[in-house]
Design a protein around this motif. Sequence first.
Motif, short mmCIF file in Angstrom:
data_model
loop_
_atom_site.label_atom_id
_atom_site.label_comp_id
_atom_site.label_asym_id
_atom_site.label_seq_id
_atom_site.Cartn_x
_atom_site.Cartn_y
_atom_site.Cartn_z
N THR A 139 18.77 17.93 2.75
CA THR A 139 19.61 18.52 4.03
C THR A 139 20.01 20.07 3.85
O THR A 139 19.39 21.19 4.58
N GLN A 140 20.04 21.04 2.46
CA GLN A 140 20.88 21.93 2.50
C GLN A 140 18.82 22.89 2.66
O GLN A 140 18.78 23.88 2.92
N TYR A 141 17.97 22.07 1.76
CA TYR A 141 16.16 22.75 1.68
C TYR A 141 16.62 23.02 3.17
O TYR A 141 16.37 24.49 3.57
N LEU A 142 17.00 22.32 4.07
CA LEU A 142 16.33 22.76 5.06
C LEU A 142 16.75 23.42 6.23
O LEU A 142 16.73 24.49 6.68
N ASP A 143 18.72 23.54 5.55
CA ASP A 143 19.21 24.24 6.56
C ASP A 143 18.44 25.79 6.23
O ASP A 143 18.27 26.68 7.24
N VAL A 144 18.03 25.93 4.72
CA VAL A 144 18.27 27.52 3.88
C VAL A 144 16.86 27.74 5.15
O VAL A 144 16.37 28.68 5.19
N VAL A 145 16.02 27.23 5.10
CA VAL A 145 14.68 27.45 5.86
C VAL A 145 14.40 27.59 6.82
O VAL A 145 14.66 28.82 7.75
N GLU A 146 15.64 27.25 8.45
CA GLU A 146 15.59 27.38 9.45
C GLU A 146 16.32 28.41 9.53
O GLU A 146 16.48 29.52 10.43
N VAL A 147 17.58 28.93 8.96
CA VAL A 147 18.29 30.29 8.78
C VAL A 147 17.58 31.17 8.88
O VAL A 147 17.53 32.13 9.29
N HIS A 148 17.04 31.88 7.36
CA HIS A 148 15.92 32.65 7.04
C HIS A 148 15.55 32.03 8.24
O HIS A 148 14.65 33.81 8.96
N LEU A 149 14.20 31.60 8.67
CA LEU A 149 13.61 31.98 10.02
C LEU A 149 13.81 32.46 11.33
O LEU A 149 13.39 33.03 11.75
N VAL A 150 15.43 31.75 11.69
CA VAL A 150 15.83 31.86 13.19
C VAL A 150 16.12 34.38 12.58
O VAL A 150 16.06 34.93 13.33
N LYS A 151 16.58 34.57 11.53
CA LYS A 151 16.88 35.63 11.33
C LYS A 151 15.37 36.30 11.04
O LYS A 151 15.22 37.65 11.70
N GLU A 152 14.76 36.11 10.60
CA GLU A 152 13.04 36.63 11.05
C GLU A 152 12.36 36.79 12.79
O GLU A 152 12.24 37.67 13.00
N ILE A 153 12.60 35.65 13.51
CA ILE A 153 12.43 35.98 14.43
C ILE A 153 13.55 36.56 14.95
O ILE A 153 12.97 37.71 16.34
N SER A 154 14.79 36.88 15.43
CA SER A 154 15.99 37.43 15.91
C SER A 154 15.45 39.15 15.45
O SER A 154 15.26 40.28 16.21
#
Length: 906
Positions: A139-154
């Motif tokens: 779950t931590q791995y998934l959160d890390v990926v999602e957080v960084h993807l959101v940052k890149e999109i923004s």
Amino acid sequence: QSLASILNNPHHSGSDSSWSSWIFSADPSSSIDAAAPPASKSLLPEADFRAYVESISEPYSRFVDVQEHFFLEEDGPSTSSSSSGEMGLKGGEGLAACLREIPNMFFDEDFALERGSTFQAACPFSTIPQNIMLQERLTQYLDVVEVHLVKEISARSESFFEAQKQLEDLNERMLEACQQMKELKSTVRLLENDLVGSATQVHTLSRQRENVLALHDKLKLMTYVNQAVSALRILVATADCGGALDVIDELQQLLEGDELAGMHCFRHLGDQLAASTDSVNNMLAADFVRIAIHNSKDLNSSVIISSLNMKDKLYSMSVEVQVNEEEETNLRELLVPFVIGLLRTSKLPAVLKVYKDTLTTDVKSAIKTVVAECLPILLNRSSGDSPATEKQTEIDVSGLNLAAKLRSLSPDAFVQLLVAVFKIIQTRLVRAAKIRQLVEQIVSGLQGTSAAEAVAAAFASGAAAVAAAVAAAEAAEEVEPQGSLAQIVTDSDPLNLRGRGVQLSSISKQFRADVLRENTEALWAACDAAHGRWVKLLGVRAPVHPKLRLQEFVSIHDVTQEFIAATEKVGGRLGYSIRGTLQSQSKSFVDSQHILRITKITAVLDQETWVAVDIPDEFQEIVDKVFIFDDSLENGEAESHSEANGECQPVENGGSIAPHDEKLETDSSTVTTVDKKLREKSIKTIRIGQIGYHTVNSGLILLKMIAEYVELSNALPALAAEVVHRVAEILKVFNSRACQLVLGAGALQVVSGLKSITAKHLALASQTITFFHVLIPEMKKVLSVFIPDPRKALLLNELDRIAQDYKVHREEIHTKLVQIMKERLQVHLRILPQVVEGWNKAAPDDADAQPSQFARTLTKEVGVLHRVLSPLLLEDDLRSIFSRVVLIFHTQLTETFSSLEVSTPQ
């Protein structure tokens, strides 16, 4: 996609205010943010990309310098944009860093938990607490990926919204442009109505008028074509071939041009013209064949039958079947329109082929009819019956029955049948030759006549049709169905015009050559068919002909030779098949006659009694008329001597000769002697020039046979060489068999049954052999008349060798006569010592003036031999024999007396 490419393009231009104004009016950092974040060096294998990095390092440095310089020149770069760019750059590095925290196996392309090994590597724990910890880690791995993807999109959202705004502006400008175009079109429409409308209407009406006139012309053309088609049907129905061809040519020209192009109502016109052309060609062909073959008033089988019924002999072969000038003119006038019509359609070669087949069939049918109708009459005549009547039943003339009846015909009847067949064939071949001549005249142009232009135009039309067919065949690249024009071109195209791009003049010459060739081959085929049927008639009687008499076979041979000469003269070509058959049957006849003569002369020799016979005048005439002699052969006539009162005793295995009286009689009861009727006018010797030769019965028979061979050579000149071989062979047989019978004493064991071989037998054998030895040179002259020069020397040398054999045989007979007296001398010399001893013991007063018994006996035997030989042998032969006898007596007596002591007067 296009906007993304533009945003990432470093080579921008400031001249385009519509695009570069909004592309570069945004924060420059946004373009940097739009670029993909560089990958972390830790994730790239540096060794593999070192060469690439080195190659682009310098261009990339220049690119960065240009970007930085551009950013410095822009007015009021916002702080937020710079910070956003820095965040985007850092964000890319952060995404790479977070990805390093996650195990690599989760990013493998073949990652699948359903595989056992993968599941074991991803979930290695088995207890519940461990699994709970594993679940929290994932779950931590998934959160890390999602957080960084959101940052890149923004970090990239501002550039996206800016691009969307620019697209909306572009859409508004395009709407304005469309409105302006609509207004321009309305203005142009108003101008057209006010300024050019009337002029356009005038042009349109003018064009409509032209179209109406063209339509009117088309309707007139359609009416003309329709009327022409109707007229064509009438012309074909009424067999007006010339008019039909004229209409077909006109319609064909229209069809080949552009006038009828696109007219659906005439889509079948080409097929209709082809069908009409075929109908015209069929009518022309039928009329041509009818005029050329079936429209004649020639001699038919009924004339032959009537002649046979009246017992007329058809031996006359000199009947000349000719076409008079009036008939020739009428025939030419009949043929000209049909030949011209066939030339126009280029079908004349094909029709000439049909004419050839029909003519051949007509010749065969005529021969079959004549044979079928004449055979019963000739059979009755052969068997001595009365002529056939109308009530006579028909006989089966098919198959083997016909062959048997042909064989049963007498030679005279068969010759009459051949003459009848010849006359029927001659009439048809002469007419066929005249047809060929007239066709050649027409094809050559009929110069100086009214039809010359028509022939020239027909040839041009035919050549054009051939050229069109060749072009169509080349374009289609396939063979047309049989019977089409292309097939006719192919059939009459030995030089393969197709595919060679020949000129029309060449095609015209070839077309003319095809016509002339087919015209000539038609006559050749008729001659070949006649030869073939004649060969069959001869072949059926092949077993019979070798058994015929010479005159019978010669009559058949002469009829056949005249038939060959006549047909070859008409056809202009040699008949090899019929010549070969005649040569074969002639050779079989010669072989058969030769075998009979060899058998006969052998039997005659076995029955020969070797006594002199009188010579009938018939045989002297053979020598005088068949053989011609020079006066140089005259060496004086052998003197006639009176018949001897006694003759030498027979020689039996070296026995002695003693005086013995015997009458010289001719055994006229022997079957091999000459017929008694021929003896009524006869002489003692047969004369060659001024020299007479005694001969025996077998010698006369051999002379008659040689005369028959000479007659055979004269009657069959083609077999003269074969006859020479047969004459040489029979001379060899006679010479060798005579030697066996006389010198070899074979006559003591054969049918003649001689008890001994006497000196008279030897003398008569010598005379017979000498007669033929003298005759052989004259045989050479007579037999060499028909022999070709290249073979003459070889064949005549064979007769020279036989003449030498006869000479040797004669010398051996003479040597045998000398040997007889030598043996008698040796017998008497055995008692000579006793005679001398008696002389020595006798008293001198008892001398006797008479010769001793030894001398009287010896001289008597020599005298008997002389009396026997002198009436038979020639003077030169007699002198030669007794010169050798006297020489032997001198030698033997001298040797014997030299060994004895003679001391008394006796």
